[in-house]
Design a protein around this motif. Structure first.
Motif, PDB file in Angstrom:
ATOM      1  N   ILE A  80     -10.415   3.887  -2.620  1.00 41.19           N
ATOM      2  CA  ILE A  80      -9.684   4.003  -3.881  1.00 41.19           C
ATOM      3  C   ILE A  80      -8.359   3.277  -3.748  1.00 41.19           C
ATOM      4  O   ILE A  80      -7.749   3.254  -2.677  1.00 41.19           O
ATOM      5  N   ALA A  81      -7.900   2.651  -4.829  1.00 43.20           N
ATOM      6  CA  ALA A  81      -6.631   1.937  -4.832  1.00 43.20           C
ATOM      7  C   ALA A  81      -5.482   2.908  -4.564  1.00 43.20           C
ATOM      8  O   ALA A  81      -5.564   4.085  -4.919  1.00 43.20           O
ATOM      9  N   PRO A  82      -4.390   2.433  -3.953  1.00 38.59           N
ATOM     10  CA  PRO A  82      -3.300   3.340  -3.574  1.00 38.59           C
ATOM     11  C   PRO A  82      -2.622   4.020  -4.750  1.00 38.59           C
ATOM     12  O   PRO A  82      -2.009   5.072  -4.580  1.00 38.59           O
ATOM     13  N   ASP A  83      -2.700   3.428  -5.951  1.00 48.14           N
ATOM     14  CA  ASP A  83      -2.060   4.064  -7.105  1.00 48.14           C
ATOM     15  C   ASP A  83      -3.033   4.223  -8.264  1.00 48.14           C
ATOM     16  O   ASP A  83      -2.676   4.074  -9.429  1.00 48.14           O
ATOM     17  N   SER A  98      12.030  10.904   4.873  1.00 51.65           N
ATOM     18  CA  SER A  98      12.918  11.372   5.939  1.00 51.65           C
ATOM     19  C   SER A  98      12.425  11.004   7.335  1.00 51.65           C
ATOM     20  O   SER A  98      13.034  11.421   8.327  1.00 51.65           O
ATOM     21  N   ASN A  99      11.333  10.248   7.426  1.00 54.83           N
ATOM     22  CA  ASN A  99      10.743   9.933   8.729  1.00 54.83           C
ATOM     23  C   ASN A  99      10.352   8.460   8.810  1.00 54.83           C
ATOM     24  O   ASN A  99      10.024   7.839   7.798  1.00 54.83           O
ATOM     25  N   PRO A 100      10.368   7.884  10.042  1.00 48.52           N
ATOM     26  CA  PRO A 100      10.113   6.446  10.212  1.00 48.52           C
ATOM     27  C   PRO A 100       8.627   6.098  10.237  1.00 48.52           C
ATOM     28  O   PRO A 100       8.163   5.350  11.097  1.00 48.52           O
ATOM     29  N   TRP A 101       7.858   6.654   9.303  1.00 52.90           N
ATOM     30  CA  TRP A 101       6.430   6.383   9.221  1.00 52.90           C
ATOM     31  C   TRP A 101       6.080   6.000   7.781  1.00 52.90           C
ATOM     32  O   TRP A 101       6.771   6.401   6.849  1.00 52.90           O
ATOM     33  N   ARG A 102       5.019   5.219   7.644  1.00 58.94           N
ATOM     34  CA  ARG A 102       4.530   4.865   6.318  1.00 58.94           C
ATOM     35  C   ARG A 102       3.012   4.925   6.336  1.00 58.94           C
ATOM     36  O   ARG A 102       2.378   4.836   7.386  1.00 58.94           O
ATOM     37  N   LEU A 103       2.435   5.069   5.168  1.00 57.28           N
ATOM     38  CA  LEU A 103       0.978   5.126   5.038  1.00 57.28           C
ATOM     39  C   LEU A 103       0.360   3.768   5.321  1.00 57.28           C
ATOM     40  O   LEU A 103       0.927   2.727   4.981  1.00 57.28           O
ATOM     41  N   TYR A 110       0.830  -1.202   0.000  1.00 55.49           N
ATOM     42  CA  TYR A 110       0.000   0.000   0.000  1.00 55.49           C
ATOM     43  C   TYR A 110       0.868   1.258   0.000  1.00 55.49           C
ATOM     44  O   TYR A 110       0.698   2.152  -0.830  1.00 55.49           O
ATOM     45  N   HIS A 111       1.822   1.307   0.925  1.00 57.92           N
ATOM     46  CA  HIS A 111       2.685   2.493   1.034  1.00 57.92           C
ATOM     47  C   HIS A 111       3.570   2.630  -0.200  1.00 57.92           C
ATOM     48  O   HIS A 111       3.744   3.745  -0.732  1.00 57.92           O
ATOM     49  N   LEU A 112       4.103   1.516  -0.675  1.00 61.08           N
ATOM     50  CA  LEU A 112       4.992   1.548  -1.830  1.00 61.08           C
ATOM     51  C   LEU A 112       4.282   2.085  -3.064  1.00 61.08           C
ATOM     52  O   LEU A 112       4.812   2.940  -3.791  1.00 61.08           O
TER      53      LEU A 112
END
Length: 287
Positions: free
Chosen positions: A189-192, A254-259, A34-36
């Motif tokens: 909605i789809a991530p991309d 730049s941060n240790p978070w992802r969607l 999802y995040h990618l």
């Protein structure tokens, strides 16, 4: 994330004839599909699926022009089981059929290989707050609208204009949880997803999870979790759309978070029609 995206591009190049296991690739690189897909789409300006198709058709076109023995051979080499399916994909990219390309040599549209680079200058500080809230219940009036990346979405405008003024007041009175106030919510909605894809737009508010939902309102329930809240102020809608892009290009790498899966929420703190102060709420998890 930049290194992961470049590794994904290399995978596309090396496995141009196979269906890519994007989920497995994401796991081996310590992230989620999802995040990618969200990051690729935001930074590349196109969905991953579109990029894969364009690259495969670029390579296929070069092979046909170079004198490949048959269209079917090229189709199979690039993962297509029939000349018909390959022909549709080829025409969608190049505007001509593969037989024409093989005979006439073009014209062909080339999709260059992408290379992602991160320029870290720190010249534009981002006002971001991480907050964790319990289950979210979003209620209001929903509509199916097409995704539009740039400029005002007239379908959303028409939906909001169709809501009576007294109904706006009623929604404000119902709001009793964070994020407070009238919210612009997009989801389902789809991530991309490419531009033009239908999504659910909800003009509504956030309720306490235990509060009753009026029968005449639509509802979206979101599980408990963390949210990254980005604040911005400036011309509408450019400021909000630029903020979306900056989360992908500047903040997430730049941060240790992802969607994580979830709707996107915009809370307008001040709105004059041409200028807005707002918050963009994105569902996140630690990467």
């Amino acid at each position: 994330m930049i290194g992961t995206l470049n590794a994904l591009v290399e995978l596309v190049e090396s496995d141009s004839h196979e269906d890519l296991d994007v989920s497995g690739f994401a796991r081996t690189h310590g992230t989620t599909e999802y995040h990618l897909r969200r990051m690729f789409s935001a930074l590349a300006g196109m969905p991953l699926s579109d990029y894969i198709r364009r690259r495969r058709m670029t390579l296929a076109g070069a092979e046909l022009v170079a004198g490949a023995p048959s269209v079917l051979e090229v189709a199979v080499r690039h993962g297509y089981g029939s000349s018909e399916a390959f022909g549709r994909a080829f025409r969608a990219v190049h505007g001509i059929g593969p037989v024409d390309a093989r005979r006439d040599g073009g014209p062909l549209r080339t999709q260059p290989t992408l290379r992602f680079r991160l320029s870290v200058e720190g010249s534009t500080p981002m006002d971001v707050t991480i907050t964790t809230i319990p289950e979210l219940v979003l209620v209001g009036h929903a509509a199916r609208v097409p995704l539009i990346h740039t400029g005002v979405n007239p379908h959303i405008q028409a939906h909001i204009a169709g809501i009576a003024p007294e109904e706006h007041l009623r929604l404000k009175q119902l709001s009793d949880a964070e994020p407070s106030g009238i919210l612009a919510i997009t989801g389902d909605i789809a991530p991309d997803a490419p531009e033009g894809t239908e999504l659910t737009y909800l003009h509504g508010v956030s309720l306490d999870p235990d509060a009753p939902v009026p029968d005449d309102l639509d509802a979206i329930r979101v599980e408990a979790g963390s949210w990254a809240v980005f604040a911005a102020s400036g011309p509408f809608p450019e400021t909000l759309q630029n903020l979306w892009a900056a989360t992908a290009s500047d903040w997430f790498p730049s941060n240790p978070w992802r969607l994580r899966p979830g709707p996107s929420i915009v809370r307008y703190l001040e709105f004059t029609g041409t200028h807005a102060s707002c918050e963009l709420w994105l569902a996140v998890e630690q990467g």
